[in-house]
Enzyme design. Structure first.
Site, mmCIF file in Angstrom:
data_model
loop_
_atom_site.group_PDB
_atom_site.id
_atom_site.type_symbol
_atom_site.label_atom_id
_atom_site.label_comp_id
_atom_site.label_asym_id
_atom_site.label_seq_id
_atom_site.Cartn_x
_atom_site.Cartn_y
_atom_site.Cartn_z
ATOM 1 N N ALA A 59 0.843 -1.195 0.000
ATOM 2 C CA ALA A 59 0.000 0.000 0.000
ATOM 3 C C ALA A 59 0.877 1.244 0.000
ATOM 4 O O ALA A 59 2.019 1.210 0.439
ATOM 5 C CB ALA A 59 -0.918 0.010 1.218
ATOM 6 N N ASP A 60 0.314 2.317 -0.512
ATOM 7 C CA ASP A 60 0.977 3.610 -0.484
ATOM 8 C C ASP A 60 -0.103 4.667 -0.367
ATOM 9 O O ASP A 60 -1.236 4.471 -0.814
ATOM 10 C CB ASP A 60 1.804 3.829 -1.757
ATOM 11 C CG ASP A 60 2.690 5.054 -1.652
ATOM 12 O OD1 ASP A 60 3.397 5.190 -0.630
ATOM 13 O OD2 ASP A 60 2.684 5.878 -2.574
#
Length: 96
Positions: A59-60
């Site tokens: 995730a970012d």
């Protein structure tokens, strides 16, 4: 949740540099590609050290203001400046 579902989940931080060229992506595409690259880096590292994992989730998150992608601030001072610039203004927080 790990115990209820009998999962063997663990957190493995990625060492991906997050050095993608922002101009090559839309904000949503940028955050998705960063998340993909983080997951790939962890997967490859784990495969080299042990059996391949069944699942890797990457995730970012970025902030977008005036169509400009803002990365995580690297210092307290930079965070203060960013929050001041965003205060009272419309912006988006995207997670991919």
């Amino acid at each position: 949740l790990n115990n209820v579902m009998d999962l063997r989940a663990r957190v493995v931080p990625s060492t991906f540099e997050e050095d993608l060229v922002k101009a090559d992506y839309t904000p949503a595409g940028y955050v998705q590609e960063n998340a993909r690259q983080k997951a790939l880096e962890v997967y490859r590292r784990l495969c080299a050290a042990e059996a391949p994992p069944s699942l890797v989730i990457g995730a970012d998150t970025v902030v977008v203001a005036d169509d400009k992608i803002l990365e995580k601030p690297r210092s307290t001072e930079a965070a203060t400046v960013m929050l001041s610039e965003l205060s009272g203004r419309s912006h988006q927080v995207l997670t991919g």
